[in-house]
Scaffold this motif. Structure first.
Motif, PDB file in Angstrom:
ATOM      1  N   SER A  69      37.483 -10.465  98.399  1.00  0.00           N
ATOM      2  CA  SER A  69      36.488 -10.947  97.442  1.00  0.00           C
ATOM      3  C   SER A  69      35.983  -9.864  96.504  1.00  0.00           C
ATOM      4  N   ASN A  70      36.428  -8.635  96.677  1.00  0.00           N
ATOM      5  CA  ASN A  70      36.076  -7.593  95.718  1.00  0.00           C
ATOM      6  C   ASN A  70      36.712  -7.860  94.356  1.00  0.00           C
ATOM      7  N   CYS A  71      37.823  -8.624  94.363  1.00  0.00           N
ATOM      8  CA  CYS A  71      38.495  -8.961  93.111  1.00  0.00           C
ATOM      9  C   CYS A  71      38.714 -10.461  92.946  1.00  0.00           C
ATOM     10  N   HIS A  72      38.886 -11.159  94.063  1.00  0.00           N
ATOM     11  CA  HIS A  72      39.270 -12.570  94.012  1.00  0.00           C
ATOM     12  C   HIS A  72      38.105 -13.491  94.335  1.00  0.00           C
ATOM     13  N   SER A  73      38.182 -14.693  93.777  1.00  0.00           N
ATOM     14  CA  SER A  73      37.211 -15.739  94.068  1.00  0.00           C
ATOM     15  C   SER A  73      37.871 -16.839  94.895  1.00  0.00           C
ATOM     16  N   ALA A  74      37.042 -17.767  95.351  1.00  0.00           N
ATOM     17  CA  ALA A  74      37.534 -18.968  96.036  1.00  0.00           C
ATOM     18  C   ALA A  74      36.579 -20.095  95.681  1.00  0.00           C
ATOM     19  N   THR A  75      36.539 -20.421  94.405  1.00  0.00           N
ATOM     20  CA  THR A  75      35.491 -21.277  93.868  1.00  0.00           C
ATOM     21  C   THR A  75      35.613 -22.751  94.259  1.00  0.00           C
ATOM     22  N   LEU A  76      36.736 -23.158  94.817  1.00  0.00           N
ATOM     23  CA  LEU A  76      36.883 -24.554  95.234  1.00  0.00           C
ATOM     24  C   LEU A  76      36.299 -24.797  96.619  1.00  0.00           C
ATOM     25  N   MET A  77      35.937 -23.736  97.303  1.00  0.00           N
ATOM     26  CA  MET A  77      35.360 -23.850  98.638  1.00  0.00           C
ATOM     27  C   MET A  77      33.837 -23.906  98.570  1.00  0.00           C
ATOM     28  N   SER A  78      33.256 -24.733  99.429  1.00  0.00           N
ATOM     29  CA  SER A  78      31.807 -24.735  99.622  1.00  0.00           C
ATOM     30  C   SER A  78      31.489 -23.969 100.904  1.00  0.00           C
ATOM     31  N   PHE A  79      30.321 -23.374 100.961  1.00  0.00           N
ATOM     32  CA  PHE A  79      29.945 -22.632 102.167  1.00  0.00           C
ATOM     33  C   PHE A  79      29.915 -23.538 103.389  1.00  0.00           C
ATOM     34  N   ALA A 127      22.470 -18.488  97.558  1.00  0.00           N
ATOM     35  CA  ALA A 127      23.233 -19.728  97.738  1.00  0.00           C
ATOM     36  C   ALA A 127      22.769 -20.469  98.986  1.00  0.00           C
ATOM     37  N   THR A 128      23.034 -21.752  99.013  1.00  0.00           N
ATOM     38  CA  THR A 128      22.785 -22.598 100.177  1.00  0.00           C
ATOM     39  C   THR A 128      24.135 -23.143 100.644  1.00  0.00           C
ATOM     40  N   PRO A 129      24.204 -23.717 101.844  1.00  0.00           N
ATOM     41  CA  PRO A 129      25.492 -24.219 102.340  1.00  0.00           C
ATOM     42  C   PRO A 129      26.177 -25.220 101.427  1.00  0.00           C
ATOM     43  N   SER A 130      25.429 -25.961 100.629  1.00  0.00           N
ATOM     44  CA  SER A 130      26.043 -26.958  99.759  1.00  0.00           C
ATOM     45  C   SER A 130      26.665 -26.367  98.499  1.00  0.00           C
ATOM     46  N   ASP A 131      26.391 -25.085  98.218  1.00  0.00           N
ATOM     47  CA  ASP A 131      26.936 -24.446  97.019  1.00  0.00           C
ATOM     48  C   ASP A 131      28.393 -24.045  97.225  1.00  0.00           C
ATOM     49  N   HIS A 132      29.101 -23.957  96.117  1.00  0.00           N
ATOM     50  CA  HIS A 132      30.460 -23.429  96.133  1.00  0.00           C
ATOM     51  C   HIS A 132      30.409 -21.897  96.137  1.00  0.00           C
ATOM     52  N   PHE A 133      31.472 -21.287  96.628  1.00  0.00           N
ATOM     53  CA  PHE A 133      31.589 -19.839  96.518  1.00  0.00           C
ATOM     54  C   PHE A 133      31.527 -19.475  95.036  1.00  0.00           C
ATOM     55  N   PRO A 134      30.732 -18.506  94.662  1.00  0.00           N
ATOM     56  CA  PRO A 134      30.615 -18.168  93.237  1.00  0.00           C
ATOM     57  C   PRO A 134      31.844 -17.419  92.732  1.00  0.00           C
ATOM     58  N   SER A 156      41.411 -20.071  96.448  1.00  0.00           N
ATOM     59  CA  SER A 156      41.033 -21.309  97.137  1.00  0.00           C
ATOM     60  C   SER A 156      42.238 -22.058  97.694  1.00  0.00           C
ATOM     61  N   VAL A 157      43.274 -22.196  96.876  1.00  0.00           N
ATOM     62  CA  VAL A 157      44.463 -22.951  97.299  1.00  0.00           C
ATOM     63  C   VAL A 157      45.726 -22.113  97.087  1.00  0.00           C
ATOM     64  N   ILE A 158      45.606 -20.810  97.271  1.00  0.00           N
ATOM     65  CA  ILE A 158      46.741 -19.921  96.995  1.00  0.00           C
ATOM     66  C   ILE A 158      47.929 -20.239  97.895  1.00  0.00           C
ATOM     67  N   THR A 159      47.688 -20.674  99.129  1.00  0.00           N
ATOM     68  CA  THR A 159      48.803 -20.965 100.027  1.00  0.00           C
ATOM     69  C   THR A 159      49.504 -22.258  99.643  1.00  0.00           C
ATOM     70  N   LYS A 160      48.859 -23.094  98.852  1.00  0.00           N
ATOM     71  CA  LYS A 160      49.498 -24.301  98.339  1.00  0.00           C
ATOM     72  C   LYS A 160      50.224 -24.020  97.034  1.00  0.00           C
ATOM     73  N   ALA A 161      49.781 -23.001  96.348  1.00  0.00           N
ATOM     74  CA  ALA A 161      50.350 -22.679  95.040  1.00  0.00           C
ATOM     75  C   ALA A 161      51.514 -21.708  95.111  1.00  0.00           C
ATOM     76  N   ARG A 162      51.770 -21.144  96.274  1.00  0.00           N
ATOM     77  CA  ARG A 162      52.846 -20.172  96.426  1.00  0.00           C
ATOM     78  C   ARG A 162      53.851 -20.660  97.461  1.00  0.00           C
ATOM     79  N   HIS A 163      55.105 -20.552  97.120  1.00  0.00           N
ATOM     80  CA  HIS A 163      56.178 -20.963  98.023  1.00  0.00           C
ATOM     81  C   HIS A 163      56.119 -20.118  99.294  1.00  0.00           C
TER      82      HIS A 163
END
Length: 289
Positions: A69-79, A127-134, A156-163
């Motif tokens: 997370s120092n460089c990457h986000s995971a904005t599709l995930m909620s806490f 953030a609260t649990p209902s928020d997405h990862f920023p 967020s979905v890197i394992t789905k986006a990469r063979h």
């Protein structure tokens, strides 16, 4: 009529067998030196009956939080996803993951954008649990400026986006090697045989033996003891790579285990239904043709 029913039963049986084989097939066939691969102990979630190991998911989250997370986000995930059933911090005492104290604590460590309802000014708040990862960066320009022109992908979905899914993540993180002689790599770029790319234009050697892989801006992100695991597990490079790969596989499909269980249940139902149908056929049509 009997011939039609027999063909139907055969087709049903073949379909069930094919579905079972599809569920149990490995992500990659053996062979191919640079095919993404799993760690030697494998991944617990692979196969039709595989499930995620909660301890590994917790370790994987720690690697994601402290390294990725120092460089990457995971904005599709909620806490709150972290506390749902099957997640790294699921606790059966808290059926609603929003009430999970661990999830609340994790969320509070992040700041998310909001609006002051009195003034309309843009503000940030815990953030609260209902928020997405920023998002890590305000926009793609800021991301590129902070990473030598490269934009770190959202995980967020890197394992789905990469063979190769989790195998790809694990292989990439542990696959850094020295640049092959004859390959021109620009400053700030790093060769990795598992990175997708085309090295023909940068290869000065035999055109029939272009090295596999590609180059990327990310330097090797892991090294032994980079994090300290709460459960006492030795944080080797391979362990951290396997753990974060498992976490990202879960993050990309948090309901995978439930879907597998449902699929197996459906197959069992189909097989039982096929047996009942065949028994009915034998009873109703035996001796009538």
């Amino acid at each position: 009529m009997s011939a039609i029913m027999t063909k139907g039963l055969k087709a049903l049986g073949l379909a069930a067998i094919a579905a079972t084989l599809a569920l149990s097939a490995p992500a990659f066939a053996a062979g191919g030196a640079k095919h993404p691969h799993a760690p030697k102990e494998g991944f617990s979630f692979e196969g039709p009956f595989g499930t995620f190991d909660q301890g590994q998911l917790q370790r994987g989250y720690k690697v994601f939080r402290e390294v990725c997370s120092n460089c990457h986000s995971a904005t599709l995930m909620s806490f709150r996803n972290l506390g749902q059933k099957g997640g790294p911090f699921y606790d059966e005492k808290y059926k609603n993951p929003n009430d999970n104290p661990v999830v609340k604590q994790i969320a509070s460590e992040f700041e998310v954008p909001d609006v002051d309802t009195d003034t309309g000014d843009a503000i940030t708040r815990p953030a609260t649990p209902s928020d997405h990862f920023p998002a890590k960066f305000a926009n793609t320009y800021a991301a590129a400026a902070s990473n030598g022109g490269a934009i770190p992908p959202d995980l967020s979905v890197i394992t789905k986006a990469r063979h190769g899914g989790a195998r790809y993540v694990y292989s990439l993180l542990t696959g850094y090697v020295g640049t092959p002689k004859g390959l021109t790599v620009n400053e700030g770029q790093h060769y990795n045989p598992y990175m997708a790319g085309d090295l023909h234009s940068a290869w000065k050697g035999d055109p029939k033996h272009v090295p596999p892989g590609g180059v990327l801006a990310m330097a090797p992100p892991l090294k032994d003891d980079l994090v300290t695991y709460d459960d006492g597990t030795k944080a080797t490079t391979h362990q951290m790579a396997a753990d974060v790969a498992a976490f990202l596989e879960w993050a990309g499909d948090p309901h995978a285990t439930l879907r597998k269980k449902t699929g197996v249940g459906v197959l069992i139902y189909l097989l039982l239904f096929a047996g009942v149908t065949y028994a009915a056929y034998r009873k109703l049509w035996h001796g009538k043709h």
